[in-house]
Design an enzyme around this catalytic site. Structure first.
Site, short mmCIF file in Angstrom:
data_model
loop_
_atom_site.label_atom_id
_atom_site.label_comp_id
_atom_site.label_asym_id
_atom_site.label_seq_id
_atom_site.Cartn_x
_atom_site.Cartn_y
_atom_site.Cartn_z
N GLY A 168 38.80 17.70 -48.84
CA GLY A 168 37.73 18.14 -47.99
C GLY A 168 36.63 18.88 -48.68
N CYS B 129 44.60 18.77 -52.65
CA CYS B 129 43.17 19.28 -52.77
C CYS B 129 42.97 20.40 -51.71
CB CYS B 129 42.39 18.46 -53.17
SG CYS B 129 40.80 19.27 -53.93
N TYR B 130 41.96 20.01 -50.67
CA TYR B 130 41.82 21.11 -49.49
C TYR B 130 43.04 21.00 -48.87
CZ TYR B 130 39.79 23.14 -45.41
OH TYR B 130 39.55 23.59 -44.29
N HIS C 177 43.63 14.80 -57.48
CA HIS C 177 43.66 13.54 -56.69
C HIS C 177 44.39 12.36 -57.19
CE1 HIS C 177 40.43 15.00 -53.81
NE2 HIS C 177 40.17 15.73 -55.01
N GLU D 11 45.09 9.82 -56.17
CA GLU D 11 44.64 8.38 -55.29
C GLU D 11 43.53 7.87 -56.32
OE1 GLU D 11 44.22 11.44 -54.17
OE2 GLU D 11 42.29 11.64 -53.13
N SER E 124 30.20 -16.58 -39.15
CA SER E 124 28.89 -16.49 -40.01
C SER E 124 29.15 -17.21 -41.33
CB SER E 124 28.78 -14.91 -40.07
OG SER E 124 29.81 -14.50 -41.13
N GLY E 125 30.66 -17.48 -41.76
CA GLY E 125 30.92 -17.89 -42.79
C GLY E 125 31.21 -16.92 -43.77
N GLY E 126 31.29 -15.50 -43.43
CA GLY E 126 31.59 -14.73 -44.23
C GLY E 126 33.03 -14.42 -44.30
N ASP F 240 35.24 -12.12 -43.11
CA ASP F 240 35.79 -11.46 -42.02
C ASP F 240 35.94 -12.55 -40.86
OD1 ASP F 240 35.61 -9.21 -43.71
OD2 ASP F 240 34.17 -8.45 -42.50
N SER F 241 34.74 -13.26 -40.65
CA SER F 241 35.08 -13.91 -39.43
C SER F 241 35.56 -15.43 -39.56
CB SER F 241 33.49 -14.31 -38.82
OG SER F 241 32.67 -15.11 -39.79
N LYS G 10 38.76 -4.30 -46.33
CA LYS G 10 38.51 -5.39 -46.75
C LYS G 10 39.34 -6.16 -47.69
CE LYS G 10 34.39 -7.80 -46.85
NZ LYS G 10 33.71 -8.23 -45.43
#
Ligand code: XMP
Length: 528
Positions: free
Chosen positions: A63, A90-91, A178, A180, A232-234, A236-237, A384
């Site tokens: 943070g 870290c924090y 970090h 990650e 929408s064709g993306g 996700d949808s 995503k």
């Protein structure tokens, strides 16, 4: 916030308590890469709420604050009595040290940013199989000055005495670096050590278990009711459409509103692919004229976005009434939206939680909150990259899963100034050539976005014996990790030459091609 996350059917194995680090989401993604389910919660979570989640491990994120500042965000100290293993990053490690009686202070002259070799002093538990001398990514001004009772040092760097610490008996661990981020060489080894060896998690977060669970949950939620989805064709949808088709079959109706701003061939592909090939019921709404007439005379990009967004909602409302009634609306909400809207972000100055500024210009096509539908959001636990994997596993083709990002208002914002059908045709053809040539050169998947932009100015050219007075097309190709920053792609000269030749020869209304060589920042990816 906690409420909505608690309603997830699946309990997280690892809970990440967020102190406002830019890396909190990344930690969650890294944990999930080990096939262990993790979620991000705000730092105000209570021990009671944590017990309801019954995680096998807790991670305290980094943070921007200093633990010794007034109003620095702290976790509830009751967490230390839960007997759940904790890793402070870290924090997060500094919070652990301070709350357990140690001392943290400004590392005067010894702030450490960037790569640093980690010298391992205790190669067990968290640091099992972490090579001494390997690179770790540091980013801190404060450091531990005195360890709490019962803690030992696991590793140090040149500038940081206590770069990794532990209370082995209490299963509490802290790292000043970090693990990650990709620059930390043995970061994933360390994360695996924590997740598997220390917390004893099981690898059960996989694409196929997600799909099975999501299908069951949707079936249970929806029963025999009807669901509407704006396609929408993306990715996700599209993934959502496939998932819902599997879960509820013909109870699903997809609506595809063609605003007229999609790329060449996309509406046709969409209808053929979903409706005909996969037998997913898609209602095609041709609203091209409607959108175009609304944009007549409009040149301001924000106005364009607003008008397109509002018109989308209007069409959606009208058509859903016509096709309805529907009980549920399916939305492709993803986990980052859930985290952001749950307000775990923290003002670095005051330590207060702040609502994240909604990226309003990215939300065109979003639906108003007061629609009379109940929501089905089976992707709301996914990042995503996880949606892409689910889409792929459900049989979506690469054209959808790996397609370049495309803004909701589409080509309308890639035509600067007023939009007309003549300009749309021109840009559609030029854009097609750019993408086709990039793909032919085998570069499509190496590039974040490749597209064309049309500028509303005319310049003189000559073609054959004819003098021309026509528009220029901009080629915009960028590399990026997440769209937040980007660099322009160094395309081979031969490829640029081919694009340029084809565009001026094949596209009506264009007599010049220019290349955008601006990075982001200071430029943006789109032009608008
Ligand atoms: P900029 O132009 O701000 O864009 O550098 C960053 C990324 O966001 C995409 N973008 C959008 N995506 N709806 C979307 O889903 C939108 O309205 C929108 N506007 C921009 C852009 O293509 C780039 O990848």
């Amino acid at each position: 916030m906690v409420e909505s996350q608690f309603s997830n059917q699946r309990k997280p194995s690892i809970v990440i308590i967020d102190f406002g680090s830019q890396y909190s989401e990344l930690i969650a993604r890294r944990i999930r890469e080990t096939e262990v389910y993790s979620i991000v919660v705000g730092y105000t979570i209570t021990p009671q709420q944590l017990m309801e989640l019954s995680p096998k491990g807790i991670i305290l994120s980094g943070g921007p604050s200093s633990v010794y500042e007034d109003r620095a965000p702290m976790c509830d100290p009751g967490i230390w009595d839960l007997k759940i293993p904790v890793l402070g990053v870290c924090y997060g490690m500094q919070v652990m040290v301070q709350q357990l009686g140690g001392l943290v202070g400004a590392a005067t002259g010894k702030a450490e940013y960037g790569k640093a070799p980690l010298e391992v002093d205790d190669p067990t538990a968290l640091l099992t199989n972490v090579e001494s001398g390997s690179t770790m990514w540091m980013s801190h001004g404060d450091s531990v000055q005195q360890l709490p009772d019962g803690f030992v040092r696991l590793a140090h760097t040149l500038n940081t005495q206590d770069a990794a610490i532990a209370s082995h008996s209490r299963h509490l661990y802290g790292v000043q670096f970090h693990p990650e981020v990709v620059h930390s060489q043995y970061g994933m080894v360390m994360i695996r050590n924590f997740v598997y060896n220390i917390c004893c998690c099981q690898p059960n977060w996989t694409t196929s278990t997600f799909i099975d669970e999501a299908i069951n949950n949707v079936k249970e939620q929806v029963g025999n009711k009807r669901v509407l989805l704006a396609l929408s064709g993306g990715v996700d949808s599209s993934t959502l459409a496939f998932l819902l088709k599997k879960a509820i079959g013909s109870q699903l109706t997809c609506m595809f509103i063609d605003q007229g701003f999609m790329r060449k061939g996309e509406p046709e592909f969409l209808m053929e692919f979903f409706d005909q090939k996969f037998n997913i019921n898609v209602e095609y709404i041709n609203a091209r004229e409607r959108f175009l007439s609304k944009l007549k005379g409009v040149v301001d990009p924000e106005r364009k976005r607003k008008i397109i967004g509002e018109e989308f909602i209007r069409v959606f409302e009208e058509e859903s009434l016509r096709l309805g009634p529907f009980d549920y609306l399916a939305q492709g909400t993803l986990y980052p939206d859930v985290i952001e809207s749950s307000g775990t972000n923290i003002d670095p100055k005051t330590g207060e939680r702040i609502a994240v500024k909604i990226k309003s210009h990215h939300n065109v096509g979003g639906l108003p909150k007061d629609l009379q539908f109940k929501l089905v959001e089976p992707l709301r636990t996914l990042f995503k990259d996880e949606v892409r994997k689910v889409g792929q596993a459900l049989g979506l083709p690469d054209e959808i899963v790996k397609r370049h990002p495309f803004p909701g208002p589409g080509l309308a914002i890639r035509i600067l100034g007023e939009v007309s059908s003549e300009k749309l045709n021109c840009l559609r053809d030029a854009d097609f050539i750019v993408r086709e040539e990039v793909a032919k050169a085998g570069l499509y998947h190496e590039i974040w976005q490749a597209f064309a932009v049309l500028l509303p100015v005319r310049s003189v050219g000559v073609m054959g014996d004819q003098r021309t007075y026509a528009w220029p097309i901009v080629i915009r190709c960028v590399s990026s990790e997440d769209g937040m920053t980007a660099d322009w792609s160094r395309l081979p000269e031969g490829l640029l030459e081919k694009m340029s030749n084809r565009i001026v020869n094949e596209v009506q209304g264009v007599n010049r091609v220019v290349l955008d060589i601006t990075s982001k920042p200071p430029g943006t990816i789109e032009w608008e």
